[in-house]
Design a protein around this motif. Sequence first.
Motif: not given
Length: 225
Positions: A24-31, A107-109, A111-119
């Motif tokens: 959420e701090d990185s700007g994502y909407e999370v459920h 590491e959170i970073v 996970l963030l990298a994977y999300i950014q890459r695949f999305v």
Amino acid sequence: MDKIKVLFVDDDMVLGNIVTLALEDSGYEVHYQTSLAGIKMVVKEMQPDIMVLDVEIGAKNGIEVVPELKAIVPETPVLIVSSHVESENVMKALEAGAVTYLKKPFEIVELLAYIQRFVKTFRVKGLEVGRLHLKAEESLLMKGDETVRKLSTLECKLLKMLALNLNRTVTREQIELELWGDYVTESSEQSLNNYIAKLRKYLVEDKRLELATIPKVGYKLSDGE
């Protein structure tokens, strides 16, 4: 562009809350939820851009539900996270339709990298490919209103990657990373050769298109312009 929607399912509430706040701090909407209860309805209503699932979720297995969720949102990537690092689990996850397997602790970073890459790759819903059109959500290669080919998941990902880089060379390493993530094997090279050969057959519907091999480097899709 609207916020990227992340569905995160993990029964570890401490980790779940940490990940949720970080996303959420990185700007994502999370459920975030701790069980698979009602997960199909959540997916239908939410239409997430990416799903992140643990393997052991209570007494249930996150890998086993992947095909059911992909049937609802076939174009949405699934990321499996788990402390179970056995190769058997990894293979089951990839065969079920997950795009990668992230090992805990992470590491959170990371996970963030994977999300950014695949999305970034999967959020493209349609692409013009010369005189053809790729309907990515349905994995259909179209020519006007006529279906040229129903593509497999990996064929669609490969064509999408080449089309997004039209008239530019894409290396084999980039393609293998996109298709198989961190789980490239010795058989991946031959598999890629087979996918390229199949795409060439499909693309003959537009004589201007050329899928060229760049020796010792990779491939380039050109539209002849």
